[in-house]
Design a protein around this motif. Structure first.
Motif, PDB file in Angstrom:
ATOM      1  N   PHE B  40     -23.013  -1.582  -4.423  1.00  0.00           N
ATOM      2  CA  PHE B  40     -21.546  -1.890  -4.450  1.00  0.00           C
ATOM      3  C   PHE B  40     -21.285  -0.074  -4.569  1.00  0.00           C
ATOM      4  CE2 PHE B  40     -17.921  -1.102  -7.200  1.00  0.00           C
ATOM      5  CZ  PHE B  40     -17.408  -1.740  -7.003  1.00  0.00           C
ATOM      6  N   ALA B  41     -20.560   0.333  -3.352  1.00  0.00           N
ATOM      7  CA  ALA B  41     -20.064   1.470  -3.266  1.00  0.00           C
ATOM      8  C   ALA B  41     -18.522   1.610  -3.555  1.00  0.00           C
ATOM      9  CB  ALA B  41     -20.270   1.734  -1.961  1.00  0.00           C
ATOM     10  N   ILE B  42     -18.736   2.972  -4.291  1.00  0.00           N
ATOM     11  CA  ILE B  42     -17.223   3.615  -4.652  1.00  0.00           C
ATOM     12  C   ILE B  42     -16.606   4.190  -4.069  1.00  0.00           C
ATOM     13  CG2 ILE B  42     -16.017   4.482  -6.617  1.00  0.00           C
ATOM     14  CD1 ILE B  42     -18.641   3.939  -8.280  1.00  0.00           C
ATOM     15  N   ALA B  43     -16.106   4.498  -2.853  1.00  0.00           N
ATOM     16  CA  ALA B  43     -15.817   5.552  -1.916  1.00  0.00           C
ATOM     17  C   ALA B  43     -14.075   5.630  -2.052  1.00  0.00           C
ATOM     18  CB  ALA B  43     -15.132   4.347  -0.273  1.00  0.00           C
ATOM     19  N   GLY B  44     -13.900   6.765  -1.215  1.00  0.00           N
ATOM     20  CA  GLY B  44     -12.595   7.329  -2.080  1.00  0.00           C
ATOM     21  C   GLY B  44     -12.861   9.115  -1.006  1.00  0.00           C
ATOM     22  N   GLY B  45     -11.051   9.520  -0.617  1.00  0.00           N
ATOM     23  CA  GLY B  45     -11.456  10.726  -0.073  1.00  0.00           C
ATOM     24  C   GLY B  45     -11.296  12.020  -1.559  1.00  0.00           C
ATOM     25  N   GLY B 223      -8.158   5.651  -4.630  1.00  0.00           N
ATOM     26  CA  GLY B 223      -7.119   6.519  -4.006  1.00  0.00           C
ATOM     27  C   GLY B 223      -5.962   6.245  -4.564  1.00  0.00           C
ATOM     28  N   SER B 224      -5.950   7.412  -4.861  1.00  0.00           N
ATOM     29  CA  SER B 224      -4.169   8.153  -6.975  1.00  0.00           C
ATOM     30  C   SER B 224      -5.265   7.333  -7.673  1.00  0.00           C
ATOM     31  CB  SER B 224      -3.073   7.754  -5.800  1.00  0.00           C
ATOM     32  OG  SER B 224      -2.865   6.341  -5.449  1.00  0.00           O
ATOM     33  N   GLY B 225      -6.315   7.680  -8.249  1.00  0.00           N
ATOM     34  CA  GLY B 225      -6.511   7.281  -9.398  1.00  0.00           C
ATOM     35  C   GLY B 225      -6.841   5.549  -9.791  1.00  0.00           C
ATOM     36  N   ARG B 226      -6.599   4.845  -8.268  1.00  0.00           N
ATOM     37  CA  ARG B 226      -6.553   2.998  -9.370  1.00  0.00           C
ATOM     38  C   ARG B 226      -8.077   2.788  -8.027  1.00  0.00           C
ATOM     39  NH1 ARG B 226      -2.078   1.301 -10.863  1.00  0.00           N
ATOM     40  NH2 ARG B 226      -0.183   3.126 -11.416  1.00  0.00           N
ATOM     41  N   VAL B 227      -7.845   1.434  -7.453  1.00  0.00           N
ATOM     42  CA  VAL B 227      -8.636   0.952  -6.810  1.00  0.00           C
ATOM     43  C   VAL B 227      -7.633  -0.168  -6.127  1.00  0.00           C
ATOM     44  CG1 VAL B 227      -9.694  -1.218  -6.456  1.00  0.00           C
ATOM     45  CG2 VAL B 227     -10.139   0.390  -8.818  1.00  0.00           C
ATOM     46  N   VAL B 228      -7.306   0.632  -4.747  1.00  0.00           N
ATOM     47  CA  VAL B 228      -6.724   0.475  -3.742  1.00  0.00           C
ATOM     48  C   VAL B 228      -6.890  -0.863  -2.865  1.00  0.00           C
ATOM     49  CG1 VAL B 228      -5.153   2.397  -3.910  1.00  0.00           C
ATOM     50  CG2 VAL B 228      -6.670   2.086  -2.491  1.00  0.00           C
ATOM     51  N   GLY B 229      -8.267  -0.962  -2.291  1.00  0.00           N
ATOM     52  CA  GLY B 229      -8.863  -1.759  -2.457  1.00  0.00           C
ATOM     53  C   GLY B 229     -10.981  -2.655  -2.557  1.00  0.00           C
ATOM     54  N   LEU B 230     -10.397  -3.413  -2.820  1.00  0.00           N
ATOM     55  CA  LEU B 230     -11.926  -4.083  -3.195  1.00  0.00           C
ATOM     56  C   LEU B 230     -12.618  -5.098  -2.424  1.00  0.00           C
ATOM     57  CD1 LEU B 230     -14.028  -4.095  -5.695  1.00  0.00           C
ATOM     58  CD2 LEU B 230     -13.107  -5.502  -7.027  1.00  0.00           C
ATOM     59  N   GLY B 231     -13.876  -5.387  -1.636  1.00  0.00           N
ATOM     60  CA  GLY B 231     -13.960  -6.472  -1.157  1.00  0.00           C
ATOM     61  C   GLY B 231     -15.434  -5.891  -0.631  1.00  0.00           C
ATOM     62  N   THR B 232     -15.785  -7.071   0.714  1.00  0.00           N
ATOM     63  CA  THR B 232     -16.519  -6.457   1.497  1.00  0.00           C
ATOM     64  C   THR B 232     -15.852  -5.038   2.437  1.00  0.00           C
ATOM     65  OG1 THR B 232     -16.749  -8.301   2.900  1.00  0.00           O
ATOM     66  CG2 THR B 232     -18.146  -8.801   1.378  1.00  0.00           C
ATOM     67  N   MET B 233     -16.948  -4.861   3.588  1.00  0.00           N
ATOM     68  CA  MET B 233     -16.402  -3.417   5.241  1.00  0.00           C
ATOM     69  C   MET B 233     -15.402  -4.507   5.454  1.00  0.00           C
ATOM     70  SD  MET B 233     -16.379  -0.627   3.539  1.00  0.00           S
ATOM     71  CE  MET B 233     -16.683   0.528   5.547  1.00  0.00           C
ATOM     72  N   GLU B 234     -15.640  -5.526   6.223  1.00  0.00           N
ATOM     73  CA  GLU B 234     -15.386  -6.180   7.338  1.00  0.00           C
ATOM     74  C   GLU B 234     -12.667  -7.015   6.404  1.00  0.00           C
ATOM     75  OE1 GLU B 234     -15.055  -7.153  10.215  1.00  0.00           O
ATOM     76  OE2 GLU B 234     -17.000  -7.130  10.468  1.00  0.00           O
ATOM     77  N   GLU B 235     -13.772  -7.266   5.415  1.00  0.00           N
ATOM     78  CA  GLU B 235     -12.205  -7.733   4.184  1.00  0.00           C
ATOM     79  C   GLU B 235     -11.407  -6.148   4.177  1.00  0.00           C
ATOM     80  OE1 GLU B 235     -14.573 -10.724   1.370  1.00  0.00           O
ATOM     81  OE2 GLU B 235     -13.431  -9.203   0.879  1.00  0.00           O
ATOM     82  N   LEU B 236     -11.994  -5.124   3.493  1.00  0.00           N
ATOM     83  CA  LEU B 236     -11.155  -3.799   3.734  1.00  0.00           C
ATOM     84  C   LEU B 236     -10.731  -3.154   5.098  1.00  0.00           C
ATOM     85  CD1 LEU B 236     -13.001  -2.379   1.053  1.00  0.00           C
ATOM     86  CD2 LEU B 236     -11.290  -3.206   1.051  1.00  0.00           C
TER      87      LEU B 236
END
Lengths: 364, 268
Positions: B40-45, B223-236
């Motif tokens: 599980f990866a947590i990504a973001g700027g 992003g900006s303190g929230r989960v803006v996307g969650l899923g597989t890389m394809e989905e995102l």
């Protein structure tokens, strides 16, 4: 966890790192493997990790070396995978760990290190002296702002603690002296005792020791941290010299601050002695001060104050040098800071002793 | 109501976590869940609160509000003395390695074994040597101090220390940041290899898009303190949300995706 039944060893329970220690202890030695063949029944092992696998593999290797054929029964497939993982890496595990160089080599390295250290220290002193000549040649290039900042932090901010300590030292000296002087009825000589010892030796030394602890250590830690975080390298890439930027202003600031602090300490120390003199020996303030005028020659004050800039230079240079010596990580910062304090106090006292000997030769 | 039958408790459950440092809001109502065996990866700027979230999950920080459960237990338990068994179930690899600089590599790796087990010195040495070999470090690096190791080796050493107790859960903070592409690729492969061998769940914080494509089973984009996307890389990558789209479909994102597609085709 293990029980034997005629060449059949039943292994049970949890073979994981937190629990494996007693099993490992039971398996050690040749008791189980003295019979040439042994079967390990492992189907009752309900937890297994690489720790268990290492213990098992070590047992297998040693049994085989002792000529005992061990067969494993009923090991779950995922556990067997872990065991084969350990077995395939056994070469790397079983090789004797490399050792650090032995004593002879270490001694040689240590001597070389010390020698290189001496050369570096000399080079650093040379560089700093050359850099400080610039104060006279091109004063505009000196970082006066850093200098003034350092003067405030290491001079002005040190006033309360230096004042308090020398005041107390003056009190202590007078107290100890009072006892003896009263026996001979020579109460007035308390002035000579307090005045000469404080002005000439004790006040400069106390100030130097305090400054070494307060500022010398801070220099080492500041510069060392800057080195660890590569700030010093950044400074160098701008074509600036860390000596000009960091060392020189601190040396100049301390050379100014320490004599001033010493003079201030003189006043408070003598005041402490004066209080005790009037309190314990009936020497009034006026009597004390008029005796002070004739008993304590100006040279004692000048010798004390004269030593102070040298003490300051020693402390600042040692602190900065030890800071620059930090090579590894943050761990070095602490060690090098300690070294800087010990070394600077050591050198200050050595310098003071040399001064005493020379001055007594010259009858001062 | 979901179709998948959830028999097992999730390894990590973050529910409605908000974090504030003074006036600054780091997280606002973040919820996510990590199941056993996934990467599980947590990504973001930069500054999106990824590392802060990781620190909260491992119990180094307490969120302002909300709840974090590790293996079904409240992560606040980690602070007390009864948190020991919970601590033993996960390993953390910090960004800079965080190796103890006064100890050699082998001593660093041995710390959890010495503290948490009663094993004798020889077995500890064997386990340490195994883990050092597993992360691909040469045996003679064992006596070196962290300051004598290169950045890539330090990262591997930190990984060896994190997996020494065979944790069920491994946290990685920016595992490939600051490594050259070849070493970073090697590290990705090493991680997949070790995960197959030791079977742990991985939670990592990263903004390395290549690593995300190659390793992550699921990704949460902060992003900006929230989960803006969650899923597989394809989905995102196909997500319409502008924040998600921008993150994964910038020039770098597209390059990483093309490269990933290339390697997948190569394997077929």
């Amino acid at each position: 966890m293990t029980l034997v039944q005629d060449r059949l060893l039943r292994c049970q329970g949890s073979w994981t790192m937190p629990d494996i220690a007693p099993v490992e202890q039971a398996l050690r030695g040749s008791f189980w493997t003295q019979h040439g063949a042994l079967v390990l029944e492992t189907s009752d092992i309900h937890a297994f990790d690489t720790g268990g696998a290492v213990v098992l593999q070590r047992f297998l290797t040693e049994a085989r070396r002792g000529g005992c054929e061990v067969t494993i029964q009923g090991l779950r497939s995922e556990y067997a995978q872990l065991l084969s993982l350990v077995a395939s890496n056994w070469g790397a595990i079983a090789t004797d760990p490399p050792v650090r160089p032995n004593r002879g080599v270490r001694l040689e390295l240590w001597i070389r290190d010390r020698f290189a250290d001496m050369v570096r220290a000399l080079a650093f002193v040379g560089e700093s002296v050359v850099a400080s000549l610039r104060v006279f040649v091109a004063p505009s290039q000196v970082r006066w702002r850093t200098c003034l900042q350092s003067l405030r932090v290491d001079g002005v901010n040190a006033l309360p603690i230096t004042g308090l300590l020398t005041f107390l030292i003056g009190v202590v000296i007078a107290y100890q002296g009072a006892e003896q002087l009263r026996k001979f009825g020579t109460n007035i000589f308390i002035v000579d005792l307090v005045g000469i010892s404080l002005l000439r030796e004790i006040a400069p030394l106390i100030v130097a020791i305090l400054v070494a602890g307060r500022s010398g250590s801070a220099y080492a830690a500041q510069i060392g941290t800057m080195k660890v975080t590569e700030e010093l390298d950044a400074v160098k890439t701008f074509g600036l010299s860390p000596i000009d930027l960091l060392v020189l202003p601190r040396v100049v600031a301390l050379i100014v601050a320490v004599p001033l602090l010493t003079a201030y300490a003189d006043v408070l120390g003598v005041f402490g002695g004066m209080l005790i003199a009037s309190n314990q020996l009936n020497v009034s303030f006026t009597a004390f001060l008029s005796r002070f005028d004739e008993a304590v020659a100006l040279r004692h004050f000048l010798i004390g104050i004269g030593k102070a800039p040298f003490f300051a230079a020693i402390i600042a240079l040692v602190g900065c040098y030890q800071g620059l010596q930090i090579r590894g990580g943050v761990d070095d910062v602490g060690r090098q800071t300690t070294i800087s304090v010990v070394q600077s106090i050591f050198l200050v006292i050595i310098f003071d002793a040399i001064c005493s000997i020379l001055l007594s030769w010259w009858d001062l | 109501m979901s179709l998948t039958v959830q028999t097992e408790t999730p390894v990590i459950e973050v529910s409605h976590v908000s974090t504030r440092f003074g006036q600054a809001v780091v997280h606002e109502d973040v919820s996510l869940m990590v199941v056993r065996g996934e990467i599980f990866a947590i990504a973001g700027g930069n500054g999106s609160g990824k590392s802060t979230l990781l620190r909260e999950i491992v119990g180094l920080l307490t969120p302002t509000s909300g709840e974090i459960r590790l293996f079904g237990r409240d992560s606040r338990e980690l602070e007390g003395s009864d948190g020991q068994p919970l601590h033993r179930r996960f390993g953390v690899m910090f960004q800079g390695g965080a190796l103890f600089s006064s100890m050699t590599l082998a001593e660093n790796v041995a710390v959890p074994l010495r503290e948490h087990t009663h094993l004798n010195a020889r077995i500890i040495r064997d386990i340490v040597a195994l883990k050092i070999a597993l992360v691909g470090l040469p045996p003679d690096s064992a006596v070196k101090f962290p300051s004598e190791l290169s950045g890539g080796m330090r990262r591997r050493a930190a990984l060896a220390r994190a997996i020494v107790m065979d944790p069920e859960l491994l946290f990685l903070d920016e595992p490939t940041a600051g490594l050259d592409p070849i070493i970073a690729d090697g590290f990705d492969q090493l991680l997949v290899h070790l995960k197959r061998l030791l079977g742990f769940t991985v939670v990592m914080v990263t903004h390395d898009l290549d690593t995300l494509w190659r390793l992550a089973d699921r990704v949460a984009l902060l992003g900006s303190g929230r989960v803006v996307g969650l899923g597989t890389m394809e989905e995102l990558a196909h997500c319409e949300d502008p924040l998600v789209h921008e993150y994964f479909n910038g020039p770098r994102g597209r390059a990483a995706r093309l490269q990933y597609a290339g390697t997948v085709m190569h394997q077929d």
